[in-house]
Write a protein that holds these residues in place. Structure first.
Motif, PDB file in Angstrom:
ATOM      1  N   MET A  86       8.154   2.138   5.288  1.00 21.35           N
ATOM      2  CA  MET A  86       8.900   3.325   4.892  1.00 21.35           C
ATOM      3  C   MET A  86       9.810   3.022   3.698  1.00 21.35           C
ATOM      4  SD  MET A  86       9.629   6.454   5.083  1.00 21.35           S
ATOM      5  CE  MET A  86       8.554   6.802   6.466  1.00 21.35           C
ATOM      6  N   GLY A  87      10.437   1.854   3.701  1.00 21.77           N
ATOM      7  CA  GLY A  87      11.285   1.476   2.576  1.00 21.77           C
ATOM      8  C   GLY A  87      10.503   1.362   1.286  1.00 21.77           C
ATOM      9  N   ALA A  88       9.319   0.745   1.368  1.00 18.15           N
ATOM     10  CA  ALA A  88       8.483   0.622   0.177  1.00 18.15           C
ATOM     11  C   ALA A  88       8.014   1.986  -0.309  1.00 18.15           C
ATOM     12  CB  ALA A  88       7.282  -0.274   0.479  1.00 18.15           C
ATOM     13  N   PHE A  89       7.704   2.867   0.629  1.00 14.41           N
ATOM     14  CA  PHE A  89       7.259   4.209   0.254  1.00 14.41           C
ATOM     15  C   PHE A  89       8.373   4.958  -0.479  1.00 14.41           C
ATOM     16  CE2 PHE A  89       7.130   8.756   1.367  1.00 14.41           C
ATOM     17  CZ  PHE A  89       5.949   9.103   0.723  1.00 14.41           C
ATOM     18  N   VAL A  90       9.592   4.890   0.035  1.00 16.17           N
ATOM     19  CA  VAL A  90      10.717   5.566  -0.618  1.00 16.17           C
ATOM     20  C   VAL A  90      10.926   5.005  -2.028  1.00 16.17           C
ATOM     21  CG1 VAL A  90      13.206   5.961  -0.535  1.00 16.17           C
ATOM     22  CG2 VAL A  90      11.847   6.149   1.549  1.00 16.17           C
ATOM     23  N   ALA A  91      10.824   3.671  -2.174  1.00 11.46           N
ATOM     24  CA  ALA A  91      10.970   3.064  -3.497  1.00 11.46           C
ATOM     25  C   ALA A  91       9.891   3.576  -4.443  1.00 11.46           C
ATOM     26  CB  ALA A  91      10.905   1.543  -3.384  1.00 11.46           C
TER      27      ALA A  91
ATOM     28  N   LEU B 202       0.829  -1.199   0.000  1.00 15.18           N
ATOM     29  CA  LEU B 202       0.000   0.000   0.000  1.00 15.18           C
ATOM     30  C   LEU B 202       0.870   1.259   0.000  1.00 15.18           C
ATOM     31  CD1 LEU B 202      -2.721   1.490   0.297  1.00 15.18           C
ATOM     32  CD2 LEU B 202      -2.484   1.213   2.772  1.00 15.18           C
ATOM     33  N   LEU B 203       1.895   1.274   0.849  1.00 15.86           N
ATOM     34  CA  LEU B 203       2.773   2.452   0.907  1.00 15.86           C
ATOM     35  C   LEU B 203       3.567   2.618  -0.387  1.00 15.86           C
ATOM     36  CD1 LEU B 203       3.269   4.546   3.215  1.00 15.86           C
ATOM     37  CD2 LEU B 203       1.907   2.570   3.851  1.00 15.86           C
ATOM     38  N   PHE B 204       3.903   1.514  -1.050  1.00 13.67           N
ATOM     39  CA  PHE B 204       4.603   1.609  -2.334  1.00 13.67           C
ATOM     40  C   PHE B 204       3.716   2.288  -3.374  1.00 13.67           C
ATOM     41  CE2 PHE B 204       5.470  -0.249  -6.561  1.00 13.67           C
ATOM     42  CZ  PHE B 204       6.766   0.223  -6.741  1.00 13.67           C
TER      43      PHE B 204
END
Length: 618
Positions: A250-255, A71-73
């Motif tokens: 957070m990592g997925a969001f940054v990606a 979802l964050l990605f």
């Protein structure tokens, strides 16, 4: 041969999850309560404290959390770095104020009821966080992520995710597990360096490697490999950030943010979306399963009071802060209701504090129950609040998630062009000459590379896939121009558009006369044969080259055009043989629109024989 017992143990929980979701979600959607409540209640029902169909909910937690990661990605894919920078005031201003004020007040209440100071601090931090998955899912269902209150809510959630790292580091310090000597300081510095290194590595990989990587995979033509690569990028980024001390989300969001400008953005979103929906539903069900109904019944009064105070207090705090930040009261109240839940990390922080002795086992269990109940109660409060606001005339009715035509999003294009071949490139030039916001989709990697050199933004994607059309924002576009090379492909795209996006106008490139008639029957808004007008212009130029007056040549061109349109209409209403009165002769193809002024003349003996045979048969 596979072990039957192992196979049975794998299939049974899958059937339980699918069955519970298939019953609960449609029921709660019909009641107007939304899919999230359906998943949560389904989880409670099948959990170990109700029907007991699933006895160990903690075994699926790791898999379920991948839904939040995905979802964050996808949220990151919808945010450009420039847009993220413009949100800095809300992220570090509103987000910090919400976390600090809520945490201090919750901790004060906890101390007042007898929780030790260190444990109260952990409780304040855990309960001041909000459930990212629930808030974003509600915004997605409403189609309001890009609205002012949706953006402010997301800014607060983003700051909360950033704050998880120092909060997690502080809990062991409270228990005196980590000493403050030089060795401890060195270790913390090393961890900080690791975190910075992970961020730098992720940025460099996203900036220089991901686009070439996806370009090579797309050139292979294997769609399933592209899907696997998308999951590889998301989960790899999540794991890298987790190893560095950040959250996987957070990592997925940054990606996602790093790929927001990528040519493969829409295809990636389409490939990830099915996994996100399933795993996010599994996450909500796992939250429901973690709710200890025996404890709820034993401490019903205490938990009811604590849950009501938490939800009501967070609504009041967030609403007041949002109002001070410039939101209207309507938007402020909606943001408060969205962020009223406890966060997913409460289920990490509170058990950790209990294990380290910062919280007693009883206090930890009660706080976990409050967190779970808030996830159940807060979405209901958000729904009730919206109903009140709508009836009071302070807000518009919510948009159903299946109706996309009226949604607004700042990054959505008004025109979508499918196909970037010779025809689509010219169409795109005309649109960009008037600064029209265009999203172009093509499945040819070489065309994408060429378009990038000329400054066009073309996304890799298959226009015949409904999920790609959704990801490209077709429901919010005003016009879709179908400029693909093949008639069958264009027809299939038009069928999808008319079935799923009936409000969008369709402008279609027709391959030939037969295809144009087919498109007329499909009631497209506009169709044009790809060579017709260019052939007319070519013919007029030839007449002028022969010395015919330009005005007369233009008249001839216009006459041929009108005759063709009239015959095309007749053929569309009847058949290919209709409109014969516009022709001179019995031949249907090729079809002369005007009587020839000269008789056919043979240049060879073979041609004379053919003309003679044709004359005999006429």
């Amino acid at each position: 041969m596979s072990d039957p017992s192992g196979q049975s143990s794998f299939i049974q929980p899958v059937l339980v999850f699918c069955g519970a979701a298939a019953v609960a979600v449609p029921l709660f959607r019909r009641l107007g309560l939304g899919a999230i409540i359906g998943y949560l209640v389904a989880g409670v029902a099948i959990g170990p404290y109700a029907l007991g169909l699933f006895a160990t909910p903690e075994t699926i937690t790791g898999v379920a959390e991948i839904g939040v990661v995905l979802l964050l990605f996808i949220v990151g894919l919808e945010l450009k770095l420039s847009h993220l920078w413009s949100m800095r005031r809300d992220i570090f201003g509103l987000g910090l104020a919400q976390l600090a004020i809520t945490g201090i007040l919750v901790a004060a209440v906890a101390v007042a009821v007898g929780v030790p100071a260190k444990g109260a601090a952990v409780a304040g931090a855990a309960l001041s966080l909000s459930a990212t998955a629930i808030a974003l899912q509600i915004l997605n269902e409403r189609g309001e992520l890009q609205t002012p209150y949706g953006q402010r809510s997301f800014a607060v959630l983003l700051f909360q995710d950033l704050s998880i790292v120092p909060i997690l580091a502080a809990v062991p310090l409270m228990a005196n597990v980590v000493s403050a000597d030089a060795g401890g300081l060195a270790e913390r510095l090393a961890n900080a360096g690791k975190a910075i290194g992970a961020i730098v590595a992720l940025v460099l990989i996203g900036r220089y490697l991901l686009n070439p990587f996806f370009r090579v995979l797309a050139s292979s033509g294997a769609r399933e490999v592209l899907t696997a690569a998308a999951l590889l990028v998301v989960l790899g980024a999540a794991l890298l950030m987790e190893e560095a001390g950040f959250s996987m989300a957070m990592g997925a969001f940054v990606a996602g943010v790093l790929l927001a400008e990528s040519n493969f953005r829409h295809q990636l979103e389409a490939d990830i979306e099915p996994f996100r929906g399933l795993l996010l539903g599994l996450f909500f069900m796992s939250v429901g399963m973690s709710l200890d109904l025996r404890l709820v019944l034993e401490q019903a009064a205490v938990l009811a009071l604590a849950t009501a105070a938490l939800v009501g207090g967070k609504i009041a705090i967030v609403s007041a802060l949002a109002r001070l930040s410039g939101s209207s009261w309507t938007d402020a109240l909606r943001a408060g209701a969205l962020l009223a839940t406890a966060g997913e990390f409460a289920f990490v922080l509170l058990p950790l504090a209990g294990t380290l002795g910062v919280l007693s086992a009883t206090h930890a269990q009660l706080l976990i129950a409050v967190a779970a109940l808030s996830m159940l109660v807060a979405p209901l409060a958000a729904k009730l609040l919206d109903m009140i606001l709508v009836r009071a005339g302070a807000a518009r009715p919510l948009i159903d998630e299946d109706v996309e035509g009226d949604r607004n999003a700042s990054d959505q294009s008004s025109v979508i062009v499918i196909g970037f071949g010779r025809f689509g490139q010219v169409v795109n030039q005309v649109l960009l000459a008037e600064a029209v916001d265009v999203t172009v989709i093509d499945l040819d990697v070489n065309r994408i590379r060429q378009a990038t050199r000329f400054g066009f933004q073309v996304y890799y994607g298959d226009g015949t896939r409904l999920d790609v059309l959704h990801a490209a924002g077709t429901g919010r576009a005003r016009v879709v121009c179908v400029c693909v090379d093949h008639a069958e492909t264009a027809t299939r795209i038009v069928e999808l558009l008319h079935a799923e996006f009936p409000r969008v106008r369709t402008y279609v490139r027709a391959y030939d006369r037969v295809h144009a008639i087919e498109l007329m029957h499909m009631q497209v808004d506009y169709q044009l044969r790809e060579t017709f007008r260019s052939a007319l212009s070519f013919g007029r130029a030839t007449l002028e080259a022969l010395g015919i007056d330009p005005e007369r040549a233009a008249e001839v061109e216009e006459d041929v055009r009108k005759r063709d349109i009239a015959r095309l209409v007749l053929q569309g209403e009847g058949g290919l043989l209709d409109g014969a009165d516009l022709l001179h002769g019995a031949t249907v193809t090729p079809e002369p629109l005007m009587a020839p002024k000269f008789k056919s003349k043979a240049l060879t003996a073979e041609t004379r024989d053919l003309i003679a045979m044709d004359g005999d048969g006429s």
